[in-house]
Enzyme design. Structure first.
Site, PDB file in Angstrom:
ATOM      1  N   GLU A  37       4.495   7.106   5.893  1.00  0.00           N
ATOM      2  CA  GLU A  37       4.453   7.480   4.474  1.00  0.00           C
ATOM      3  C   GLU A  37       4.987   8.896   4.238  1.00  0.00           C
ATOM      4  OE1 GLU A  37       3.378   6.005   1.447  1.00  0.00           O
ATOM      5  OE2 GLU A  37       3.523   4.123   2.547  1.00  0.00           O
ATOM      6  N   SER A  47       0.824  -1.205   0.000  1.00  0.00           N
ATOM      7  CA  SER A  47       0.000   0.000   0.000  1.00  0.00           C
ATOM      8  C   SER A  47       0.858   1.255   0.000  1.00  0.00           C
ATOM      9  CB  SER A  47      -0.912   0.015   1.223  1.00  0.00           C
ATOM     10  OG  SER A  47      -0.138   0.030   2.405  1.00  0.00           O
ATOM     11  N   TYR A  69      -4.249   0.915   3.261  1.00  0.00           N
ATOM     12  CA  TYR A  69      -5.279  -0.065   2.889  1.00  0.00           C
ATOM     13  C   TYR A  69      -6.129  -0.461   4.102  1.00  0.00           C
ATOM     14  CZ  TYR A  69      -3.236  -1.112  -1.756  1.00  0.00           C
ATOM     15  OH  TYR A  69      -2.789  -1.052  -3.046  1.00  0.00           O
ATOM     16  N   GLY A  70      -5.555  -0.358   5.276  1.00  0.00           N
ATOM     17  CA  GLY A  70      -6.217  -0.841   6.488  1.00  0.00           C
ATOM     18  C   GLY A  70      -7.540  -0.172   6.806  1.00  0.00           C
ATOM     19  N   CYS A 103       2.213  -5.030  10.513  1.00  0.00           N
ATOM     20  CA  CYS A 103       2.119  -4.207   9.304  1.00  0.00           C
ATOM     21  C   CYS A 103       3.545  -3.992   8.820  1.00  0.00           C
ATOM     22  CB  CYS A 103       1.455  -2.868   9.635  1.00  0.00           C
ATOM     23  SG  CYS A 103       1.521  -1.649   8.295  1.00  0.00           S
ATOM     24  N   HIS A 113       4.886  -1.616   7.387  1.00  0.00           N
ATOM     25  CA  HIS A 113       5.408  -0.271   7.661  1.00  0.00           C
ATOM     26  C   HIS A 113       6.091  -0.208   9.029  1.00  0.00           C
ATOM     27  CE1 HIS A 113       2.779   1.013   4.350  1.00  0.00           C
ATOM     28  NE2 HIS A 113       3.327   2.218   4.406  1.00  0.00           N
TER      29      HIS A 113
END
Length: 259
Positions: free
Chosen positions: A150, A10, A41-42, A182, A184
């Protein structure tokens, strides 16, 4: 076989998986697709996640990829079954590392920090049920963390404050393992180590995914037989500076993609 491994996420988080794959398979070419314009996306519905995963998969197939790593927990838990049925290519997925945490815990209390899309999925609940019998799994949605990562805020005051608010209830329940659910979140490990008591073990899926990728390539006779360093190409449909900073590979080709 001299075709690239495809990887999608994502956003930039799946580069934590890419690094483990490159470490284990240095001669493989890789193409990474960061769908940052649609992150996280979560927060999306299962149908939205599925459609984005199909779009990402078809782009990587157009690049002649021989295997696709779904380097996103939420996309794995919501879409990988469909992808495996509908595309004739091996897929490697990511799911929270409940099993190693359950084996490692002494307090029988394990924390899982993940997105809403992962925590609410049937795959997550089935995995927890299968591997965490007799273990208390303390779930915590990491709302807002993906957006901060991000934008490159892996060590900001805001990120620290959010993490503290998420971790306190888990620590109050006496967890001794924290699963990073996740891709990330491994970029928060330095901050997590600064915040958490020393006895808390951090567990993520990166190395296990790289091992599985290698095993599937070997099983299907898809390994690249050359001794040259593999080429790495990265595409993002949003600003590429954060991606460039995280990749830390001067030979990598990083480009914006209107996707």
């Amino acid at each position: 076989m001299h075709r690239p491994i495809g990887i999608f996420d994502s956003g930039v988080g799946g580069t934590s998986i890419w690094k483990e794959i490159k470490k284990m398979l240095p001669h493989e070419d890789t193409i990474y697709l960061a769908d940052s314009a649609n992150a996280p996306y979560g927060e999306k519905s299962k149908e939205e996640i599925l459609q984005l995963s199909i779009k990402n998969t078809e782009f990587l197939l157009e690049q002649n990829c021989k295997l696709i790593v779904v380097a996103c927990n939420t996309a794995t838990t919501n879409a990988i079954d469909y992808l495996r049925v509908n595309y004739n290519i091996p897929f490697i997925g990511i799911e929270p590392a409940i099993k190693p945490a359950a084996l490692h815990t002494k307090t029988k209390k394990v924390g899982v920090l993940a997105t809403k899309g992962t925590l609410s999925s049937s795959l997550f609940h089935n995995t927890s049920k299968l591997f965490a019998e007799g273990i208390t799994v303390v779930e915590q949605e990491g709302k807002g963390l993906v957006e901060l990562i991000e934008t490159g805020q892996t060590n900001s005051v805001v990120t620290r404050g959010l993490l503290l608010s998420f971790l306190r209830p888990m620590l109050d329940q006496n967890i001794d393992c924290l699963v990073l659910g996740c891709t990330h979140y491994p970029y928060l490990i330095p901050l997590l180590k600064d915040i958490l008591p020393a006895h808390i073990t951090l567990i993520d899926s990166g190395e296990a995914v790289a091992r599985q990728t290698k095993a599937i390539l070997e099983k299907n006779n898809l390994l690249n037989a050359t001794n040259h360093k593999g080429k790495a190409i990265f595409y993002s449909n949003k600003g590429i500076e954060v991606l460039r900073n995280l990749v830390e590979d001067s030979d990598a080709h990083i480009a914006y993609l209107d996707f």
